[in-house]
Motif scaffolding. Structure first.
Motif, PDB file in Angstrom:
ATOM      1  N   THR A 139     -32.115   1.711  53.772  1.00 62.32           N
ATOM      2  CA  THR A 139     -32.793   0.540  54.541  1.00 62.32           C
ATOM      3  C   THR A 139     -34.164   1.075  54.970  1.00 62.32           C
ATOM      4  OG1 THR A 139     -30.621  -0.380  55.207  1.00 62.32           O
ATOM      5  CG2 THR A 139     -32.579  -1.037  56.382  1.00 62.32           C
ATOM      6  N   ILE A 140     -35.247   0.191  54.632  1.00 63.79           N
ATOM      7  CA  ILE A 140     -36.471   0.401  54.834  1.00 63.79           C
ATOM      8  C   ILE A 140     -37.293  -0.641  56.035  1.00 63.79           C
ATOM      9  CG2 ILE A 140     -38.777   0.799  54.180  1.00 63.79           C
ATOM     10  CD1 ILE A 140     -37.685   1.368  51.288  1.00 63.79           C
ATOM     11  N   ALA A 141     -37.386  -0.141  57.010  1.00 66.24           N
ATOM     12  CA  ALA A 141     -38.224  -1.017  58.121  1.00 66.24           C
ATOM     13  C   ALA A 141     -39.517  -1.396  57.463  1.00 66.24           C
ATOM     14  CB  ALA A 141     -38.405  -0.127  59.193  1.00 66.24           C
ATOM     15  N   ALA A 142     -39.752  -2.378  56.542  1.00 61.92           N
ATOM     16  CA  ALA A 142     -40.532  -2.932  56.202  1.00 61.92           C
ATOM     17  C   ALA A 142     -40.202  -4.169  54.978  1.00 61.92           C
ATOM     18  CB  ALA A 142     -41.852  -2.038  55.238  1.00 61.92           C
ATOM     19  N   PRO A 143     -41.205  -5.036  54.846  1.00 61.48           N
ATOM     20  CA  PRO A 143     -40.519  -6.055  54.011  1.00 61.48           C
ATOM     21  C   PRO A 143     -40.753  -5.519  52.588  1.00 61.48           C
ATOM     22  CG  PRO A 143     -42.728  -6.605  54.919  1.00 61.48           C
ATOM     23  CD  PRO A 143     -42.290  -5.224  55.631  1.00 61.48           C
ATOM     24  N   PRO A 144     -39.883  -6.536  51.598  1.00 63.19           N
ATOM     25  CA  PRO A 144     -40.317  -6.047  50.094  1.00 63.19           C
ATOM     26  C   PRO A 144     -41.613  -5.965  49.472  1.00 63.19           C
ATOM     27  CG  PRO A 144     -38.275  -7.583  50.542  1.00 63.19           C
ATOM     28  CD  PRO A 144     -39.346  -7.678  51.719  1.00 63.19           C
ATOM     29  N   GLU A 145     -42.507  -6.850  49.988  1.00 63.02           N
ATOM     30  CA  GLU A 145     -43.849  -6.856  49.411  1.00 63.02           C
ATOM     31  C   GLU A 145     -44.577  -5.359  50.203  1.00 63.02           C
ATOM     32  OE1 GLU A 145     -43.883  -9.468  53.062  1.00 63.02           O
ATOM     33  OE2 GLU A 145     -42.532  -9.281  51.195  1.00 63.02           O
ATOM     34  N   ALA A 146     -44.080  -4.775  51.175  1.00 69.10           N
ATOM     35  CA  ALA A 146     -44.713  -3.622  51.586  1.00 69.10           C
ATOM     36  C   ALA A 146     -44.208  -2.415  50.691  1.00 69.10           C
ATOM     37  CB  ALA A 146     -44.544  -3.535  53.077  1.00 69.10           C
ATOM     38  N   GLY A 195     -36.718  -9.879  59.130  1.00 62.52           N
ATOM     39  CA  GLY A 195     -37.118  -9.308  60.370  1.00 62.52           C
ATOM     40  C   GLY A 195     -37.920  -8.012  59.788  1.00 62.52           C
ATOM     41  N   GLY A 196     -38.417  -8.022  58.689  1.00 62.00           N
ATOM     42  CA  GLY A 196     -39.371  -6.994  58.324  1.00 62.00           C
ATOM     43  C   GLY A 196     -38.455  -5.734  57.673  1.00 62.00           C
ATOM     44  N   ARG A 197     -37.330  -6.111  57.195  1.00 61.73           N
ATOM     45  CA  ARG A 197     -36.567  -4.916  56.770  1.00 61.73           C
ATOM     46  C   ARG A 197     -36.171  -5.251  55.323  1.00 61.73           C
ATOM     47  NH1 ARG A 197     -31.426  -3.675  59.209  1.00 61.73           N
ATOM     48  NH2 ARG A 197     -31.174  -5.827  59.348  1.00 61.73           N
ATOM     49  N   THR A 198     -36.016  -4.362  54.346  1.00 63.71           N
ATOM     50  CA  THR A 198     -35.612  -4.439  53.000  1.00 63.71           C
ATOM     51  C   THR A 198     -34.486  -3.163  53.049  1.00 63.71           C
ATOM     52  OG1 THR A 198     -37.914  -4.860  52.393  1.00 63.71           O
ATOM     53  CG2 THR A 198     -36.647  -3.899  50.793  1.00 63.71           C
ATOM     54  N   ARG A 199     -33.563  -3.627  52.021  1.00 61.42           N
ATOM     55  CA  ARG A 199     -32.432  -2.955  51.407  1.00 61.42           C
ATOM     56  C   ARG A 199     -32.910  -2.516  50.145  1.00 61.42           C
ATOM     57  NH1 ARG A 199     -28.739   0.793  53.361  1.00 61.42           N
ATOM     58  NH2 ARG A 199     -26.692   0.669  52.134  1.00 61.42           N
ATOM     59  N   LEU A 200     -33.002  -1.100  49.867  1.00 56.87           N
ATOM     60  CA  LEU A 200     -33.534  -0.632  48.503  1.00 56.87           C
ATOM     61  C   LEU A 200     -32.008   0.148  48.067  1.00 56.87           C
ATOM     62  CD1 LEU A 200     -36.462   1.451  47.414  1.00 56.87           C
ATOM     63  CD2 LEU A 200     -34.081   2.036  46.486  1.00 56.87           C
ATOM     64  N   VAL A 201     -31.747  -0.632  46.791  1.00 54.07           N
ATOM     65  CA  VAL A 201     -30.628  -0.050  46.139  1.00 54.07           C
ATOM     66  C   VAL A 201     -30.778   0.460  44.955  1.00 54.07           C
ATOM     67  CG1 VAL A 201     -28.266  -0.479  44.912  1.00 54.07           C
ATOM     68  CG2 VAL A 201     -28.916  -1.822  47.225  1.00 54.07           C
ATOM     69  N   SER A 202     -30.591   1.838  44.478  1.00 54.76           N
ATOM     70  CA  SER A 202     -30.999   2.540  43.252  1.00 54.76           C
ATOM     71  C   SER A 202     -29.530   2.923  42.427  1.00 54.76           C
ATOM     72  CB  SER A 202     -31.862   4.019  43.688  1.00 54.76           C
ATOM     73  OG  SER A 202     -31.562   4.737  42.685  1.00 54.76           O
ATOM     74  N   ARG A 203     -29.551   2.581  41.366  1.00 58.31           N
ATOM     75  CA  ARG A 203     -28.544   2.991  40.498  1.00 58.31           C
ATOM     76  C   ARG A 203     -28.982   3.551  39.242  1.00 58.31           C
ATOM     77  NH1 ARG A 203     -24.248  -1.566  39.502  1.00 58.31           N
ATOM     78  NH2 ARG A 203     -23.609  -0.802  41.335  1.00 58.31           N
ATOM     79  N   GLN A 204     -28.482   4.591  39.086  1.00 53.01           N
ATOM     80  CA  GLN A 204     -28.713   5.356  37.671  1.00 53.01           C
ATOM     81  C   GLN A 204     -27.313   5.448  36.854  1.00 53.01           C
ATOM     82  OE1 GLN A 204     -30.142   9.131  39.142  1.00 53.01           O
ATOM     83  NE2 GLN A 204     -32.277   8.613  38.620  1.00 53.01           N
ATOM     84  N   ARG A 205     -27.586   5.262  35.564  1.00 50.65           N
ATOM     85  CA  ARG A 205     -26.458   5.103  34.598  1.00 50.65           C
ATOM     86  C   ARG A 205     -26.869   6.204  33.573  1.00 50.65           C
ATOM     87  NH1 ARG A 205     -22.542   1.029  34.949  1.00 50.65           N
ATOM     88  NH2 ARG A 205     -22.146   1.334  32.934  1.00 50.65           N
ATOM     89  N   VAL A 206     -26.076   7.219  33.614  1.00 44.30           N
ATOM     90  CA  VAL A 206     -26.397   8.415  32.487  1.00 44.30           C
ATOM     91  C   VAL A 206     -25.358   8.493  31.458  1.00 44.30           C
ATOM     92  CG1 VAL A 206     -26.885  10.709  32.617  1.00 44.30           C
ATOM     93  CG2 VAL A 206     -27.493   9.556  34.568  1.00 44.30           C
ATOM     94  N   ARG A 207     -25.983   8.644  30.207  1.00 41.61           N
ATOM     95  CA  ARG A 207     -25.065   8.930  28.981  1.00 41.61           C
ATOM     96  C   ARG A 207     -25.670  10.344  28.422  1.00 41.61           C
ATOM     97  NH1 ARG A 207     -20.920   7.286  26.535  1.00 41.61           N
ATOM     98  NH2 ARG A 207     -20.636   7.891  24.115  1.00 41.61           N
ATOM     99  N   CYS A 208     -24.679  11.518  28.224  1.00 43.41           N
ATOM    100  CA  CYS A 208     -25.452  12.567  27.710  1.00 43.41           C
ATOM    101  C   CYS A 208     -25.002  12.760  26.379  1.00 43.41           C
ATOM    102  CB  CYS A 208     -24.924  13.932  28.684  1.00 43.41           C
ATOM    103  SG  CYS A 208     -25.332  13.686  30.171  1.00 43.41           S
ATOM    104  N   ARG A 209     -25.733  13.342  25.613  1.00 39.15           N
ATOM    105  CA  ARG A 209     -25.501  13.511  24.073  1.00 39.15           C
ATOM    106  C   ARG A 209     -24.296  14.865  23.970  1.00 39.15           C
ATOM    107  NH1 ARG A 209     -30.754  12.068  20.861  1.00 39.15           N
ATOM    108  NH2 ARG A 209     -31.127  10.067  21.561  1.00 39.15           N
ATOM    109  N   PRO A 210     -23.540  14.913  22.933  1.00 45.39           N
ATOM    110  CA  PRO A 210     -22.793  15.927  22.906  1.00 45.39           C
ATOM    111  C   PRO A 210     -23.736  17.157  22.536  1.00 45.39           C
ATOM    112  CG  PRO A 210     -22.070  14.409  21.333  1.00 45.39           C
ATOM    113  CD  PRO A 210     -23.295  13.953  21.834  1.00 45.39           C
ATOM    114  N   GLY A 211     -23.181  18.378  22.890  1.00 45.31           N
ATOM    115  CA  GLY A 211     -23.782  19.759  22.930  1.00 45.31           C
ATOM    116  C   GLY A 211     -23.929  20.362  24.429  1.00 45.31           C
ATOM    117  N   VAL A 212     -24.218  21.705  24.353  1.00 43.31           N
ATOM    118  CA  VAL A 212     -24.550  22.274  25.517  1.00 43.31           C
ATOM    119  C   VAL A 212     -25.535  21.711  26.329  1.00 43.31           C
ATOM    120  CG1 VAL A 212     -25.353  24.619  26.488  1.00 43.31           C
ATOM    121  CG2 VAL A 212     -23.643  24.512  24.434  1.00 43.31           C
ATOM    122  N   PRO A 213     -26.934  21.523  25.922  1.00 43.67           N
ATOM    123  CA  PRO A 213     -27.895  20.917  26.923  1.00 43.67           C
ATOM    124  C   PRO A 213     -27.253  19.574  27.678  1.00 43.67           C
ATOM    125  CG  PRO A 213     -28.788  21.209  24.735  1.00 43.67           C
ATOM    126  CD  PRO A 213     -27.437  21.438  24.618  1.00 43.67           C
TER     127      PRO A 213
END
Length: 202
Positions: free
Chosen positions: A62-69, A139-157
């Motif tokens: 939660t960020i104490a600033a509006p989305p445009e900021a 009230g000048g607050r923004t909820r920032l939600v971050s989502r990462q979806r990861v798919r790895c290829r077969p192999g050691v790396p």
């Protein structure tokens, strides 16, 4: 050597207990840092880019600033560039945001100013989608939600990245979200403290 079987049993016990504790207790916290259960379960734009992900991480702040900021600072999530003040930024589909030295960068898949940014990156060992959604809390607050979806290829790396994406990557993402929060709140407060251009200071 009489105590050797006991020591062996203790070693085997802890060898099994530590990974189980990590999977059951630590890993869920890393993958859902700051987010509510509802936020973690809710569908977000960009999920369709990676329908069969090996790892899904939803984090929020939660960020104490509006989305445009907050919006001008979203480029910082891919790799902070130490700008001292935000510059007007228009994200266009196909634009690349830096992801560190020597990396191709995150590709902008979707951008809705002050509301939504969807990024993707495709490496030789991993494919990742990253959604950053901004919700106006009023009230000048923004909820920032971050989502990462990861798919790895077969192999050691790919396997190594899969392990890192659940621990080391958490620290990196948390740091970047914290940076966006700090920068956005600082500049938003400064906009109130500094006199407007052309105004007279009594």
């Amino acid at each position: 050597m009489r105590g050797f079987p006991d020591r062996l049993r203790r070693v085997l016990f802890w060898s099994a207990a530590v990974p189980v504790a990590y999977l059951l207790l630590v890993r869920p916290l890393l993958l859902r840092w700051g987010a509510t259960r509802e936020e973690a379960r809710a569908a977000l734009p960009g999920d369709e880019l990676m329908p069969r992900a090996h790892v899904v991480a939803t984090r929020a702040v939660t960020i104490a600033a509006p989305p445009e900021a907050v919006w001008p600072w979203l480029a910082e999530v891919s790799g902070p560039d130490e700008r001292l003040a935000p510059e007007p930024r228009k994200f266009g589909v196909g634009d690349l945001l830096p992801a560190g030295r020597g990396d191709a960068g995150f590709r902008v898949e979707r951008a809705e100013p002050d509301r939504l940014l969807v990024l993707s990156i495709r490496g030789f060992y991993v494919t990742l989608s990253w959604t950053i959604a901004l919700r106006d809390l009023g009230g000048g607050r923004t909820r920032l939600v971050s989502r990462q979806r990861v798919r790895c290829r077969p192999g050691v790396p790919g396997f190594v990245y899969l392990l890192l994406s659940q621990s080391a990557d958490f620290l990196a993402v948390r740091g970047r979200l914290a940076a966006v929060k700090t920068l956005a709140e600082r500049e938003f407060r400064r906009s109130f403290l500094e006199p407007r251009a052309g105004s007279r200071v009594p």
